[in-house]
Design a protein around this motif. Structure first.
Motif, PDB file in Angstrom:
ATOM      1  N   LYS A 159     -31.517  61.073  64.768  1.00 50.02           N
ATOM      2  CA  LYS A 159     -31.397  59.618  64.862  1.00 50.02           C
ATOM      3  C   LYS A 159     -32.730  58.977  65.247  1.00 50.02           C
ATOM      4  CE  LYS A 159     -26.479  59.102  65.920  1.00 50.02           C
ATOM      5  NZ  LYS A 159     -25.483  58.557  66.878  1.00 50.02           N
ATOM      6  N   PRO A 160     -33.029  57.812  64.694  1.00 44.31           N
ATOM      7  CA  PRO A 160     -34.273  57.131  65.054  1.00 44.31           C
ATOM      8  C   PRO A 160     -34.285  56.703  66.514  1.00 44.31           C
ATOM      9  CG  PRO A 160     -32.894  55.725  63.677  1.00 44.31           C
ATOM     10  CD  PRO A 160     -32.259  57.073  63.671  1.00 44.31           C
ATOM     11  N   ARG A 161     -35.485  56.726  67.105  1.00 47.31           N
ATOM     12  CA  ARG A 161     -35.654  56.409  68.527  1.00 47.31           C
ATOM     13  C   ARG A 161     -35.897  54.909  68.686  1.00 47.31           C
ATOM     14  NH1 ARG A 161     -40.598  60.343  69.014  1.00 47.31           N
ATOM     15  NH2 ARG A 161     -40.843  59.386  66.961  1.00 47.31           N
ATOM     16  N   LEU A 162     -34.846  54.201  69.077  1.00 48.57           N
ATOM     17  CA  LEU A 162     -34.904  52.741  69.190  1.00 48.57           C
ATOM     18  C   LEU A 162     -34.465  52.321  70.584  1.00 48.57           C
ATOM     19  CD1 LEU A 162     -33.221  51.891  65.777  1.00 48.57           C
ATOM     20  CD2 LEU A 162     -35.670  51.870  66.272  1.00 48.57           C
ATOM     21  N   SER A 163     -34.901  51.141  70.984  1.00 48.32           N
ATOM     22  CA  SER A 163     -34.520  50.643  72.307  1.00 48.32           C
ATOM     23  C   SER A 163     -34.160  49.166  72.224  1.00 48.32           C
ATOM     24  CB  SER A 163     -35.667  50.846  73.308  1.00 48.32           C
ATOM     25  OG  SER A 163     -36.795  50.078  72.926  1.00 48.32           O
ATOM     26  N   GLY A 164     -33.529  48.679  73.307  1.00 50.33           N
ATOM     27  CA  GLY A 164     -33.246  47.263  73.441  1.00 50.33           C
ATOM     28  C   GLY A 164     -32.462  46.664  72.296  1.00 50.33           C
ATOM     29  N   ILE A 165     -32.908  45.488  71.874  1.00 45.88           N
ATOM     30  CA  ILE A 165     -32.224  44.751  70.818  1.00 45.88           C
ATOM     31  C   ILE A 165     -32.267  45.501  69.495  1.00 45.88           C
ATOM     32  CG2 ILE A 165     -34.294  43.419  70.240  1.00 45.88           C
ATOM     33  CD1 ILE A 165     -30.621  42.182  70.134  1.00 45.88           C
ATOM     34  N   HIS A 166     -33.320  46.296  69.295  1.00 44.55           N
ATOM     35  CA  HIS A 166     -33.437  47.049  68.036  1.00 44.55           C
ATOM     36  C   HIS A 166     -32.385  48.162  67.961  1.00 44.55           C
ATOM     37  CE1 HIS A 166     -37.112  44.832  67.423  1.00 44.55           C
ATOM     38  NE2 HIS A 166     -37.596  45.262  68.579  1.00 44.55           N
ATOM     39  N   TYR A 170     -29.262  48.264  65.220  1.00 42.89           N
ATOM     40  CA  TYR A 170     -29.152  49.437  64.339  1.00 42.89           C
ATOM     41  C   TYR A 170     -27.852  50.217  64.591  1.00 42.89           C
ATOM     42  CZ  TYR A 170     -30.576  53.639  61.772  1.00 42.89           C
ATOM     43  OH  TYR A 170     -30.651  54.692  60.883  1.00 42.89           O
ATOM     44  N   TYR A 171     -27.558  50.478  65.857  1.00 39.81           N
ATOM     45  CA  TYR A 171     -26.419  51.336  66.192  1.00 39.81           C
ATOM     46  C   TYR A 171     -25.140  50.562  66.509  1.00 39.81           C
ATOM     47  CZ  TYR A 171     -29.822  55.141  66.683  1.00 39.81           C
ATOM     48  OH  TYR A 171     -30.793  56.074  66.451  1.00 39.81           O
ATOM     49  N   GLY A 172     -25.272  49.279  66.790  1.00 45.01           N
ATOM     50  CA  GLY A 172     -24.099  48.540  67.240  1.00 45.01           C
ATOM     51  C   GLY A 172     -23.614  49.091  68.571  1.00 45.01           C
ATOM     52  N   ALA A 173     -22.307  49.271  68.687  1.00 51.69           N
ATOM     53  CA  ALA A 173     -21.728  49.763  69.946  1.00 51.69           C
ATOM     54  C   ALA A 173     -21.774  51.274  70.078  1.00 51.69           C
ATOM     55  CB  ALA A 173     -20.282  49.293  70.058  1.00 51.69           C
ATOM     56  N   GLU A 268     -37.145  56.729  60.572  1.00 59.21           N
ATOM     57  CA  GLU A 268     -38.117  55.983  61.367  1.00 59.21           C
ATOM     58  C   GLU A 268     -39.207  55.373  60.490  1.00 59.21           C
ATOM     59  OE1 GLU A 268     -37.704  58.186  65.729  1.00 59.21           O
ATOM     60  OE2 GLU A 268     -39.514  58.480  64.544  1.00 59.21           O
ATOM     61  N   ALA A 269     -39.612  56.079  59.452  1.00 66.71           N
ATOM     62  CA  ALA A 269     -40.626  55.530  58.543  1.00 66.71           C
ATOM     63  C   ALA A 269     -40.113  54.270  57.861  1.00 66.71           C
ATOM     64  CB  ALA A 269     -41.014  56.586  57.502  1.00 66.71           C
ATOM     65  N   THR A 270     -38.839  54.289  57.479  1.00 66.22           N
ATOM     66  CA  THR A 270     -38.238  53.106  56.853  1.00 66.22           C
ATOM     67  C   THR A 270     -38.200  51.930  57.826  1.00 66.22           C
ATOM     68  OG1 THR A 270     -36.868  54.523  55.435  1.00 66.22           O
ATOM     69  CG2 THR A 270     -36.174  52.233  55.704  1.00 66.22           C
ATOM     70  N   LEU A 271     -37.853  52.198  59.060  1.00 70.56           N
ATOM     71  CA  LEU A 271     -37.781  51.145  60.075  1.00 70.56           C
ATOM     72  C   LEU A 271     -39.171  50.591  60.400  1.00 70.56           C
ATOM     73  CD1 LEU A 271     -35.094  52.774  62.395  1.00 70.56           C
ATOM     74  CD2 LEU A 271     -34.812  50.696  61.031  1.00 70.56           C
ATOM     75  N   LYS A 272     -40.152  51.479  60.496  1.00 72.93           N
ATOM     76  CA  LYS A 272     -41.521  51.031  60.765  1.00 72.93           C
ATOM     77  C   LYS A 272     -42.011  50.086  59.672  1.00 72.93           C
ATOM     78  CE  LYS A 272     -43.321  54.955  63.446  1.00 72.93           C
ATOM     79  NZ  LYS A 272     -44.274  56.086  63.421  1.00 72.93           N
ATOM     80  N   ALA A 273     -41.669  50.411  58.438  1.00 77.54           N
ATOM     81  CA  ALA A 273     -42.082  49.565  57.317  1.00 77.54           C
ATOM     82  C   ALA A 273     -41.454  48.179  57.405  1.00 77.54           C
ATOM     83  CB  ALA A 273     -41.698  50.238  55.998  1.00 77.54           C
ATOM     84  N   GLN A 274     -40.360  48.067  58.125  1.00 76.02           N
ATOM     85  CA  GLN A 274     -39.699  46.772  58.321  1.00 76.02           C
ATOM     86  C   GLN A 274     -40.198  46.057  59.584  1.00 76.02           C
ATOM     87  OE1 GLN A 274     -35.531  47.762  58.458  1.00 76.02           O
ATOM     88  NE2 GLN A 274     -35.504  48.631  56.391  1.00 76.02           N
ATOM     89  N   GLY A 275     -41.169  46.679  60.255  1.00 74.65           N
ATOM     90  CA  GLY A 275     -41.740  46.072  61.453  1.00 74.65           C
ATOM     91  C   GLY A 275     -40.958  46.344  62.727  1.00 74.65           C
ATOM     92  N   ILE A 276     -40.049  47.296  62.693  1.00 77.37           N
ATOM     93  CA  ILE A 276     -39.234  47.616  63.869  1.00 77.37           C
ATOM     94  C   ILE A 276     -39.923  48.703  64.677  1.00 77.37           C
ATOM     95  CG2 ILE A 276     -37.014  48.531  64.646  1.00 77.37           C
ATOM     96  CD1 ILE A 276     -35.797  47.271  62.118  1.00 77.37           C
ATOM     97  N   PRO A 277     -40.183  48.474  65.968  1.00 75.43           N
ATOM     98  CA  PRO A 277     -40.907  49.467  66.773  1.00 75.43           C
ATOM     99  C   PRO A 277     -40.073  50.705  67.073  1.00 75.43           C
ATOM    100  CG  PRO A 277     -40.190  47.638  68.149  1.00 75.43           C
ATOM    101  CD  PRO A 277     -39.850  47.256  66.733  1.00 75.43           C
TER     102      PRO A 277
END
Length: 304
Positions: A159-166, A170-173, A268-277
């Motif tokens: 799974k991609p490593r995301l935090s906070g609002i991102h 992405y994951y919802g609940a 993660e590469a796809t998310l980075k391309a969308q500007g998501i940290p």
């Protein structure tokens, strides 16, 4: 029998009845059997022997249940006005879960390793109907107490490593960031169960919040319950291989980890391309200590 004898017998029976009545009134009222006093705190630990836990809390636990190579230990129903706290030892860190409605421990008898799963259901605050914001603040405060103890978010290896609002977007609940305080609007917009995946000292804990789906009007009271599933890192890792290979999963781990990490890298590469940290400083937990006679594989650089 003569008439005289019948009358005499009737008089005797009447006298006996009167004596019995007087005696019964003289006897002190029978006291109801006192209910066992359950402890205010119930402690347990992973890999603890289930039978030892049963002996320690014999009045609070129901009889052991044996089923397909495991023994299941469960608490008796508690008084609603005297719910105990469950205290779980996670690698030396004592995690307190208040208002436990039930506690269940599964002991793997086939492998003779002790308790491998702990399941706890807990009341939210005082239970019953409450405002959704009251429940939100109570639950987020409890999660914050866990993070203060050292519990951190845990991502599956693919799974991609995301935090906070991102992470929320992405994951919802399904995989909430324990360090992100959901607003009331975000809380009410989430569908289904709310979940946090946490890790500490080779221990995983899944925190789940369920609410009555028929009472989700933000302006009216709702009903909530929390559940916690706690497992050792070793047991979680074993699930990545087929059952017959689980006793030597370490020998198979590197190719499995490479496949999972590849899936994560693509996402993660796809998310980075969308500007998501991406939380690039997040590292997957080190493998749990190997049992006697085994050793952990050397982790190659591409998996570190």
């Amino acid at each position: 029998m003569s008439k005289t004898a019948i009358i005499t017998l009737a008089v005797l029976l009447a006298i006996i009845g009167v004596i019995a009545s007087i005696t019964s009134r003289a006897e002190p009222p029978r006291q109801e059997q006192a209910k066992p006093a359950y402890p205010a705190h119930i402690e347990l630990a992973l890999y603890q022997r289930g039978e030892d836990w049963q002996k320690k809390y014999s009045t609070a636990l129901a009889p052991e249940i044996k089923n397909f190579g495991v023994s299941i230990y469960k608490t008796q129903p508690f008084e609603s006005n005297a719910l105990p706290s469950a205290i779980v030892d996670a690698g030396g860190v004592r995690t307190v879960i208040p208002n436990a409605l039930s506690i269940m421990a599964t002991d793997d008898q086939d492998r003779d390793v002790g308790i491998t799963i702990i399941d706890i259901n807990a009341r939210v605050k005082n239970g019953g109907a409450m405002s959704h914001d009251e429940a939100r603040l109570y639950i987020l405060d409890l999660v914050e107490k866990f993070t203060a103890l050292g519990w951190k978010t845990a991502f599956s290896f693919n799974k991609p490593r995301l935090s906070g609002i991102h992470a929320l977007n992405y994951y919802g609940a399904d995989d909430l960031d324990p360090n992100y305080k959901l607003s009331f609007a975000e809380w009410m917009q989430l569908d289904g169960s709310l979940n946090w995946e946490l890790y500490l000292n080779h221990t995983y804990m899944r925190v789940t919040v369920d609410r009555d789906q028929d009472h989700l009007d933000p302006n009216k009271p709702g009903a909530y319950i929390m559940s916690f599933t706690i497992e050792p890192h070793e047991e979680v890792q074993r699930m990545y291989v087929d059952e017959k290979e689980r006793d030597h999963w370490r020998q198979l781990w590197i190719p499995i980890a490479r496949k999972l990490r590849s899936e994560r890298n693509i996402k993660e590469a796809t998310l980075k391309a969308q500007g998501i940290p991406i939380v690039s400083d997040y590292k997957d937990p080190e493998l749990p200590p190997a049992p006697p006679g085994q050793q952990n594989p050397v982790i190659p650089k591409d998996l570190q």
